[in-house]
Design an enzyme around this catalytic site. Structure first.
Site, PDB file in Angstrom:
ATOM      1  N   ASP A   1       0.845  -1.204   0.000  1.00 16.21           N
ATOM      2  CA  ASP A   1       0.000   0.000   0.000  1.00 16.21           C
ATOM      3  C   ASP A   1       0.878   1.252   0.000  1.00 16.21           C
ATOM      4  O   ASP A   1       2.098   1.189  -0.201  1.00 16.21           O
ATOM      5  CB  ASP A   1      -0.969  -0.050   1.200  1.00 16.21           C
TER       6      ASP A   1
ATOM      7  N   ASP B   1      -6.678   4.311  -5.827  1.00 18.64           N
ATOM      8  CA  ASP B   1      -7.295   4.989  -4.689  1.00 18.64           C
ATOM      9  C   ASP B   1      -7.437   6.491  -4.951  1.00 18.64           C
ATOM     10  O   ASP B   1      -6.823   7.034  -5.864  1.00 18.64           O
ATOM     11  CB  ASP B   1      -6.389   4.757  -3.476  1.00 18.64           C
TER      12      ASP B   1
ATOM     13  N   ASP C   1     -12.481   3.546   5.711  1.00 20.98           N
ATOM     14  CA  ASP C   1     -11.482   2.605   6.241  1.00 20.98           C
ATOM     15  C   ASP C   1     -11.915   2.046   7.591  1.00 20.98           C
ATOM     16  O   ASP C   1     -12.400   2.779   8.451  1.00 20.98           O
ATOM     17  CB  ASP C   1     -10.146   3.316   6.468  1.00 20.98           C
TER      18      ASP C   1
HETATM   19  C1  9PG Z   1      -3.422   5.030   1.944  1.00 24.27           C
HETATM   20  C2  9PG Z   1      -4.834   4.749   2.422  1.00 24.27           C
HETATM   21  C3  9PG Z   1      -5.215   3.255   2.292  1.00 24.27           C
HETATM   22  C4  9PG Z   1      -6.696   3.085   2.602  1.00 24.27           C
HETATM   23  C5  9PG Z   1      -7.522   4.003   1.713  1.00 24.27           C
HETATM   24  C6  9PG Z   1      -7.089   5.449   1.929  1.00 24.27           C
HETATM   25  O1  9PG Z   1     -10.645  10.662   5.161  1.00 24.27           O
HETATM   26  N1  9PG Z   1      -9.572  10.255   5.579  1.00 24.27           N
HETATM   27  O2  9PG Z   1      -9.044  10.743   6.595  1.00 24.27           O
HETATM   28  C7  9PG Z   1      -8.963   9.147   4.949  1.00 24.27           C
HETATM   29  C8  9PG Z   1      -7.774   8.642   5.439  1.00 24.27           C
HETATM   30  C9  9PG Z   1      -7.207   7.540   4.842  1.00 24.27           C
HETATM   31  C10 9PG Z   1      -7.814   6.964   3.763  1.00 24.27           C
HETATM   32  C11 9PG Z   1      -8.981   7.441   3.288  1.00 24.27           C
HETATM   33  C12 9PG Z   1      -9.575   8.560   3.871  1.00 24.27           C
HETATM   34  O3  9PG Z   1      -7.264   5.801   3.285  1.00 24.27           O
HETATM   35  O4  9PG Z   1      -8.885   3.868   1.939  1.00 24.27           O
HETATM   36  O5  9PG Z   1      -7.082   1.737   2.394  1.00 24.27           O
HETATM   37  O6  9PG Z   1      -4.934   2.770   1.004  1.00 24.27           O
HETATM   38  O7  9PG Z   1      -5.695   5.558   1.628  1.00 24.27           O
HETATM   39  O8  9PG Z   1      -3.088   6.361   2.085  1.00 24.27           O
END
Ligand code: 9PG
Length: 499
Positions: free
Chosen positions: A182, A291, A352
């Protein structure tokens, strides 16, 4: 714009909504309740559609692609769409005194829309979802079992940590199909070919070694993003999606600052995306988690102003798919949902999971339930059960470890229950070395592939979500709640139905 009047008292109705992208909320609520709007603009950009965000008014509910209104007896109304390839289908239900006004706005080319009264909301919603899935040639390959580095190592992941876990998984006989690297291996957002200082190698060094251990190599990318500090941005400032002021549009706040999105109507960007897909395939990765895809779909000024934003998004994911090839397994994440049908193999259908149940400060005080937590993930992924007709749903990882986690045993079981009833992808991020016998036993259970289950009612007793399935029932609230047989079900827990 389509408009209908439902001659029914709003007080007797529940509303089921599904938000814009993977992390946006999906939930079941009394129609007269309030759909909360987030406090900060970056929470709207990162978790909602800024072009159709929650209004914050009581009795007004906005939903993307589908919408349902349900009476206590399970009858009601269901809205759906016949195509979402290049069109955002934006539903709103508005409680107005003794009736409800339902509107459906199309952003993009005209498509057929369905609004139907039904004795069985659950079955009709499933039928609408299946119709859309087949019209858009949904890809629903067999679910995979995936180990992913994110939820333990976060950005500090190393090549050695990947290999250590892969070796231990082999030794323990854990039947993962995929080992997926990741976020954290790359120098910067957009600079995918340059390694980060801490990773201890290059991402292209990993696939052969994972394959030797018997695993399919997987990698994470945010192909539509560019950080202001990246070489990509320095070399191609003209490739960015722009605001009305002509400057690159910040599309969220993660990684300690704002970041930009690529303008996927620009032919050079599309060529770059094709090349990126082909490059990571060339490194040996066949499982690709892509992503933060929402970035390319936000309202803004584009190179080709004749292209709508849903279509711009579609052009971007299609270009990446062309480069990656038809046989790559693509998991979408942070992505507009229905507009991805037919391009992705799997899709994250909730925020997540995190090793905590709830983050009240962000959810309650800032009005943002799209952040990482077990609670948010369960609410949303369960309330999107019918989307297994669109792609292989990914409700996110199980957490089986006790260390580096504040989840209780019932909370871990609730995540395991969600994976079972949703019946899609299985994933874990636990460092294998941290698992004791009990953790290993739970993980083995979580890796057992199942078929999607169906809800038996749209009861609110387990919380503001779809919680009552034929295989078992969830209590997502903070208090004991009676289950279908009237027996108390503990807070944050799942109980299998008696066979
Ligand atoms: C890598 C991550 C992982 C994860 C994804 C995504 O809103 N937020 O604060 C927020 C934080 C992290 C996030 C999504 C939203 O994670 O879903 O599985 O790949 O990126 O940076």
């Amino acid at each position: 714009m389509h408009k209908w009047t439902v001659n029914e008292a709003p007080e007797g109705l529940k509303v089921l909504i599904s938000g814009f992208q993977s992390w946006s909320e999906a939930k079941l609520q009394p129609l007269t309740a309030r759909q909360v709007a987030p406090a900060y603009h970056w929470q709207v950009e990162q978790g909602h559609d800024p072009g159709f965000a929650p209004s914050g008014e009581a009795g007004v509910w906005r939903s993307h692609t589908v919408l349902a209104l349900a009476r206590e007896d399970g009858s009601g109304w269901v809205g759906g769409a016949l195509d979402a390839t290049r069109t955002f289908v934006q539903w709103e239900a508005r409680a107005q005194g003794d009736h409800v006004t339902v509107t459906c706005r199309l952003e993009g080319p005209e498509v057929g829309v369905l609004w139907e009264e039904t004795p069985d909301v659950i079955a009709t919603l499933e039928a609408h979802a299946a119709q859309l899935g087949s019209a858009m040639h949904a890809r629903t390959p067999a679910p995979l079992r995936v180990w992913c580095s994110w939820y333990s190592y976060y950005r500090a992941v190393t090549l050695d940590a990947m290999l250590d876990n892969a070796r231990l998984a082999r030794e323990q006989g854990l039947n993962f199909d995929v080992f997926q690297l990741d976020d954290g291996f790359q120098a910067d957002l957009g600079d995918w070919e340059l390694p980060s200082a801490h990773f201890g190698g290059h991402a292209r060094d990993l696939p052969e070694r994972l394959r030797a251990l018997g695993f399919t190599p997987g990698i994470w990318l945010a192909p539509f993003l560019a950080s202001p500090t990246s070489q990509l941005f320095a070399q191609h400032p003209d490739w960015m999606l722009r605001g009305e002021d002509g400057r690159p549009l910040p599309v969220g706040q993660n990684w300690g600052g704002p970041y930009y999105a690529l303008d996927t109507t620009h032919p050079e960007v599309l060529a770059w995306l094709r090349n990126l897909g082909a490059t990571v395939r060339g490194w040996g990765y066949t499982y690709l988690k892509i992503d933060f895809l929402y970035g390319a779909s936000l309202p803004g000024v584009r190179h080709d102003p004749s292209v709508g934003r849903a279509e711009a998004y579609r052009m971007g994911i299609e270009a990446f798919r062309e480069g990656a090839g038809p046989d790559a397994f693509i998991l979408g994440c942070g992505a507009p949902l229905a507009q991805s049908i037919g391009v992705v193999d799997a899709m994250r259908t909730g925020p997540d999971v995190a090793p905590i149940w709830d983050e009240e400060s962000r959810r309650v005080w800032l009005g943002d339930a799209t952040g990482p937590s077990a609670r948010n993930a369960l609410h949303t992924a369960l309330s999107r059960w019918y989307q297994s007709a669109w792609y292989q749903p990914d409700p996110d990882v199980a957490i089986c470890r006790r260390e580096l986690s504040m989840l209780s045993t019932p909370e871990r079981e609730a995540i395991a229950g969600m994976l079972d009833v949703i019946g899609g992808l299985r994933a874990s991020s636990d460092p294998i070395a941290l698992l004791n016998d009990e953790g290993l036993e739970l993980l083995r259970r979580c890796l057992k592939v199942s078929t999607p289950d169906r809800p038996v009612s749209l009861s609110l007793r387990g919380g503001a979500a779809v919680t009552h399935f034929s295989r078992g029932e969830f209590n997502l609230t903070d208090r004991p709640a009676p289950d279908a047989q009237g027996r108390p079900l503990a807070p944050h827990s799942y109980r299998e139905a008696q066979k």
